[in-house]
Each structure stands twice: as C-alpha cells, then as structure tokens.
Design a protein around this motif. Structure first.
Motif, PDB file in Angstrom:
ATOM      1  N   VAL A  34       7.669   3.002  -9.861  1.00  0.00           N
ATOM      2  CA  VAL A  34       8.883   2.834  -9.073  1.00  0.00           C
ATOM      3  C   VAL A  34       9.040   4.022  -8.133  1.00  0.00           C
ATOM      4  O   VAL A  34       8.550   5.131  -8.401  1.00  0.00           O
ATOM      5  CB  VAL A  34      10.133   2.718  -9.972  1.00  0.00           C
ATOM      6  CG1 VAL A  34      10.005   1.521 -10.899  1.00  0.00           C
ATOM      7  CG2 VAL A  34      10.356   3.995 -10.773  1.00  0.00           C
ATOM      8  N   ASP A  35       9.725   3.788  -7.033  1.00  0.00           N
ATOM      9  CA  ASP A  35      10.050   4.859  -6.099  1.00  0.00           C
ATOM     10  C   ASP A  35      11.230   5.635  -6.676  1.00  0.00           C
ATOM     11  O   ASP A  35      12.360   5.130  -6.721  1.00  0.00           O
ATOM     12  CB  ASP A  35      10.410   4.265  -4.731  1.00  0.00           C
ATOM     13  CG  ASP A  35      10.555   5.341  -3.658  1.00  0.00           C
ATOM     14  OD1 ASP A  35      11.229   6.349  -3.938  1.00  0.00           O
ATOM     15  OD2 ASP A  35      10.020   5.167  -2.555  1.00  0.00           O
ATOM     16  N   VAL A  36      10.976   6.863  -7.137  1.00  0.00           N
ATOM     17  CA  VAL A  36      11.993   7.622  -7.860  1.00  0.00           C
ATOM     18  C   VAL A  36      13.213   7.885  -6.984  1.00  0.00           C
ATOM     19  O   VAL A  36      14.365   7.750  -7.428  1.00  0.00           O
ATOM     20  CB  VAL A  36      11.403   8.953  -8.377  1.00  0.00           C
ATOM     21  CG1 VAL A  36      12.501   9.791  -9.034  1.00  0.00           C
ATOM     22  CG2 VAL A  36      10.278   8.681  -9.351  1.00  0.00           C
ATOM     23  N   LEU A  37      12.989   8.264  -5.715  1.00  0.00           N
ATOM     24  CA  LEU A  37      14.107   8.579  -4.839  1.00  0.00           C
ATOM     25  C   LEU A  37      14.979   7.355  -4.592  1.00  0.00           C
ATOM     26  O   LEU A  37      16.204   7.412  -4.724  1.00  0.00           O
ATOM     27  CB  LEU A  37      13.586   9.127  -3.507  1.00  0.00           C
ATOM     28  CG  LEU A  37      14.663   9.501  -2.468  1.00  0.00           C
ATOM     29  CD1 LEU A  37      15.577  10.577  -3.022  1.00  0.00           C
ATOM     30  CD2 LEU A  37      14.003   9.968  -1.170  1.00  0.00           C
ATOM     31  N   LEU A  90      22.595   5.195   8.416  1.00  0.00           N
ATOM     32  CA  LEU A  90      21.938   5.404   9.709  1.00  0.00           C
ATOM     33  C   LEU A  90      21.188   6.734   9.736  1.00  0.00           C
ATOM     34  O   LEU A  90      20.086   6.835  10.304  1.00  0.00           O
ATOM     35  CB  LEU A  90      22.974   5.351  10.834  1.00  0.00           C
ATOM     36  CG  LEU A  90      23.643   3.989  11.062  1.00  0.00           C
ATOM     37  CD1 LEU A  90      24.733   4.095  12.122  1.00  0.00           C
ATOM     38  CD2 LEU A  90      22.607   2.941  11.447  1.00  0.00           C
ATOM     39  N   LEU A  91      21.789   7.765   9.130  1.00  0.00           N
ATOM     40  CA  LEU A  91      21.136   9.074   9.112  1.00  0.00           C
ATOM     41  C   LEU A  91      19.880   9.059   8.245  1.00  0.00           C
ATOM     42  O   LEU A  91      18.820   9.566   8.642  1.00  0.00           O
ATOM     43  CB  LEU A  91      22.113  10.135   8.608  1.00  0.00           C
ATOM     44  CG  LEU A  91      21.626  11.588   8.642  1.00  0.00           C
ATOM     45  CD1 LEU A  91      21.274  12.004  10.071  1.00  0.00           C
ATOM     46  CD2 LEU A  91      22.686  12.522   8.069  1.00  0.00           C
ATOM     47  N   LEU A  92      19.984   8.461   7.056  1.00  0.00           N
ATOM     48  CA  LEU A  92      18.823   8.405   6.171  1.00  0.00           C
ATOM     49  C   LEU A  92      17.722   7.519   6.740  1.00  0.00           C
ATOM     50  O   LEU A  92      16.533   7.737   6.458  1.00  0.00           O
ATOM     51  CB  LEU A  92      19.245   7.884   4.792  1.00  0.00           C
ATOM     52  CG  LEU A  92      20.131   8.803   3.949  1.00  0.00           C
ATOM     53  CD1 LEU A  92      20.460   8.134   2.623  1.00  0.00           C
ATOM     54  CD2 LEU A  92      19.456  10.141   3.715  1.00  0.00           C
ATOM     55  N   HIS A  93      18.116   6.539   7.514  1.00  0.00           N
ATOM     56  CA  HIS A  93      17.134   5.624   8.098  1.00  0.00           C
ATOM     57  C   HIS A  93      16.173   6.362   9.039  1.00  0.00           C
ATOM     58  O   HIS A  93      15.027   5.942   9.216  1.00  0.00           O
ATOM     59  CB  HIS A  93      17.851   4.512   8.849  1.00  0.00           C
ATOM     60  CG  HIS A  93      16.948   3.413   9.305  1.00  0.00           C
ATOM     61  ND1 HIS A  93      16.287   2.582   8.421  1.00  0.00           N
ATOM     62  CD2 HIS A  93      16.574   3.005  10.551  1.00  0.00           C
ATOM     63  CE1 HIS A  93      15.556   1.713   9.101  1.00  0.00           C
ATOM     64  NE2 HIS A  93      15.701   1.944  10.386  1.00  0.00           N
ATOM     65  N   THR A  94      16.647   7.477   9.615  1.00  0.00           N
ATOM     66  CA  THR A  94      15.790   8.256  10.509  1.00  0.00           C
ATOM     67  C   THR A  94      14.861   9.191   9.735  1.00  0.00           C
ATOM     68  O   THR A  94      13.861   9.659  10.294  1.00  0.00           O
ATOM     69  CB  THR A  94      16.638   9.088  11.483  1.00  0.00           C
ATOM     70  OG1 THR A  94      17.421  10.053  10.732  1.00  0.00           O
ATOM     71  CG2 THR A  94      17.587   8.198  12.270  1.00  0.00           C
ATOM     72  N   TRP A  95      15.189   9.474   8.463  1.00  0.00           N
ATOM     73  CA  TRP A  95      14.408  10.412   7.671  1.00  0.00           C
ATOM     74  C   TRP A  95      13.498   9.729   6.658  1.00  0.00           C
ATOM     75  O   TRP A  95      12.405  10.215   6.382  1.00  0.00           O
ATOM     76  CB  TRP A  95      15.335  11.376   6.921  1.00  0.00           C
ATOM     77  CG  TRP A  95      15.875  12.478   7.761  1.00  0.00           C
ATOM     78  CD1 TRP A  95      15.361  12.953   8.926  1.00  0.00           C
ATOM     79  CD2 TRP A  95      17.043  13.259   7.505  1.00  0.00           C
ATOM     80  NE1 TRP A  95      16.126  13.976   9.419  1.00  0.00           N
ATOM     81  CE2 TRP A  95      17.165  14.193   8.567  1.00  0.00           C
ATOM     82  CE3 TRP A  95      17.998  13.278   6.502  1.00  0.00           C
ATOM     83  CZ2 TRP A  95      18.202  15.115   8.637  1.00  0.00           C
ATOM     84  CZ3 TRP A  95      19.026  14.192   6.564  1.00  0.00           C
ATOM     85  CH2 TRP A  95      19.134  15.104   7.620  1.00  0.00           C
ATOM     86  N   LEU A  96      13.960   8.635   6.076  1.00  0.00           N
ATOM     87  CA  LEU A  96      13.262   8.026   4.945  1.00  0.00           C
ATOM     88  C   LEU A  96      12.735   6.641   5.307  1.00  0.00           C
ATOM     89  O   LEU A  96      13.342   5.919   6.097  1.00  0.00           O
ATOM     90  CB  LEU A  96      14.207   7.902   3.735  1.00  0.00           C
ATOM     91  CG  LEU A  96      14.898   9.189   3.258  1.00  0.00           C
ATOM     92  CD1 LEU A  96      15.873   8.870   2.140  1.00  0.00           C
ATOM     93  CD2 LEU A  96      13.868  10.215   2.802  1.00  0.00           C
ATOM     94  N   ASP A  97      11.624   6.299   4.677  1.00  0.00           N
ATOM     95  CA  ASP A  97      11.085   4.952   4.840  1.00  0.00           C
ATOM     96  C   ASP A  97      11.795   3.967   3.910  1.00  0.00           C
ATOM     97  O   ASP A  97      11.952   2.796   4.234  1.00  0.00           O
ATOM     98  CB  ASP A  97       9.584   4.941   4.531  1.00  0.00           C
ATOM     99  CG  ASP A  97       8.791   5.780   5.526  1.00  0.00           C
ATOM    100  OD1 ASP A  97       9.235   5.862   6.693  1.00  0.00           O
ATOM    101  OD2 ASP A  97       7.761   6.358   5.135  1.00  0.00           O
TER     102      ASP A  97
END
Length: 231
Positions: A120-123, A58-65
């Motif tokens: 690829v998306d590295v992150l 939930l926290l990462l969902h607010t920061w990352l696409d």
C-alpha cells in the motif's frame, strides 16, 4: 506539511467560527438565541472547512502524484470536527465530546493497522486513515450529543456575520500575523526545498504538541463559562 496546513486552517476556523460560537452561545440566555448562533457559526465553519479542503487538495496536487484528495478531505474533516468540539462544549455537552474523542482515537488506531499491509502507499493511506478517523469522530459526536447540526446560508446568517465583521476582521488579522510569525519560515523552507525539507522542523515542533493540546483543552472548557459570566 499537511498537518501544518491543517493547523493553519484550524486557526481561522477557531477565529471566525469557533471562538465567536463559544462566546455568543455562552452569553445566550434563551435557547432560541443559542440555536440561531449555532446555525450561523456552524454554517460558517462548514464553508471554511470546504474551502480549506479544496485549497489543500490543489496544493498537494502540485506536489504529489497520489494522496492529494485524501489529504484535502483530512484537513476539511479535521477543521469541521474542531468546530463541532468547540460548539458542543459551549452547549454543555462535554460528555458527548469526550466520548466522541475516544471513538476518534479508537477508530484511528484500528484504521492505522492497515498501514502494515504490504503493497500500500503509506502516505496516501495515512491521509485516508486520518480522514476516516475524523469522519468517525464527527459522526459519533453528532450521535452522542443528540443535537442536529443545522446549516443555513440565508439572510439571517449573513446578517449576523455582518454585525460582527469588525471583531472578526481584527481576529482574522491577529491570526494571520501570528501564523506569519510562527509558520512563515517553515512554509518558505517547504516552498523552496520541497516537503522533505520540512521534516527536521516538524520533529522539533512535535515536542510542543502536549503543551498546545493542554492549552486548547483548557480554553474549550473555560470559554463558555467566562462568556456566560460576562453576559
């Protein structure tokens, strides 16, 4: 920042499940009693791992696409694997833990080769690699130990935790205060400046990783023996 959140999750897993399991399993003179504590604290660890995974997602969902789901899975699996290592050390299955750690490192190194693939998306892929490595380590540990991981949320599990609420409460408070002192500044910087602002702090903290690993390994090895001697 995901590693920081995972580290915070590990502190609570260890305080509320890992350390109690190491103490009470080590003190148990009968196999049935050790099994009961193993089920109780294993169930608690699994529940905490799931809560950590959902919270990080939930926290990462607010920061990352992208990558929020993989990041949450990584933290949850990392937390669960940490508990299993502690519990199996307490059960005297050190060889299985060491071999499973080797499998974890090997699978992580092989999976990391996918980061060199272009496009690829590295992150996101890094989170996937870490999640797969931890899942592989858990599977290897369960297989090599030859000991089933059982879960129960019945009355006996809740009763055992209720008997230890005072000790666990103080342990949670101690962990919370320690985390606030050690991570509050970093979390504030990240909250106001974004994840990129945490990079210089992470680079500095990296210097202390070997010391933390050595200390954790020593505690995992000695805690069951100390508990058995005090029983």
């Amino acid at each position: 920042i995901v590693l920081v959140l995972g580290g915070l999750s590990l502190t609570y897993i260890r305080a509320l499940a890992g350390m109690p399991a190491s103490i009470w399993i080590g003190r148990s003179h009968k196999r049935a009693a050790a099994n009961a504590y193993d089920v109780t604290f294993g169930s608690g660890a699994l529940l905490l791992s799931m809560v950590s995974a959902i919270g990080v997602y939930l926290l990462l969902h607010t920061w990352l696409d992208k990558g929020a789901l993989a990041g949450g899975c990584f933290v949850g699996l990392w937390s669960a694997r940490s508990y299993l290592r502690t519990a199996y050390f307490a059960r005297g299955r050190r060889k299985a833990v060491i071999l499973a750690d080797f499998v974890f490192v090997l699978s992580g190194a092989l999976s990391a080769s996918t980061l060199w693939i272009g496009g690829v998306d590295v992150l996101q892929m890094a989170f996937v690699v870490l999640a797969v490595a931890n899942a592989t380590g858990i599977a290897a540990m369960l297989f090599l130990a030859g000991w089933p991981f059982r879960v129960s949320y019945g009355h006996q599990m809740r009763r055992r935790y209720a008997r230890l609420w005072r000790q666990l409460g103080w342990s949670s408070l101690s962990v919370t205060l320690t985390n606030l002192q050690g991570q509050a500044v970093a979390l504030l910087v990240t909250g106001f400046g974004g994840p990129a602002a945490y990079a210089p702090i992470a680079a500095t903290l990296l210097l202390f990783v070997p010391l933390r690993i050595a200390a954790a390994s020593l505690v995992n090895m000695l805690q069951p023996e100390i508990s058995a001697e005090l029983a």
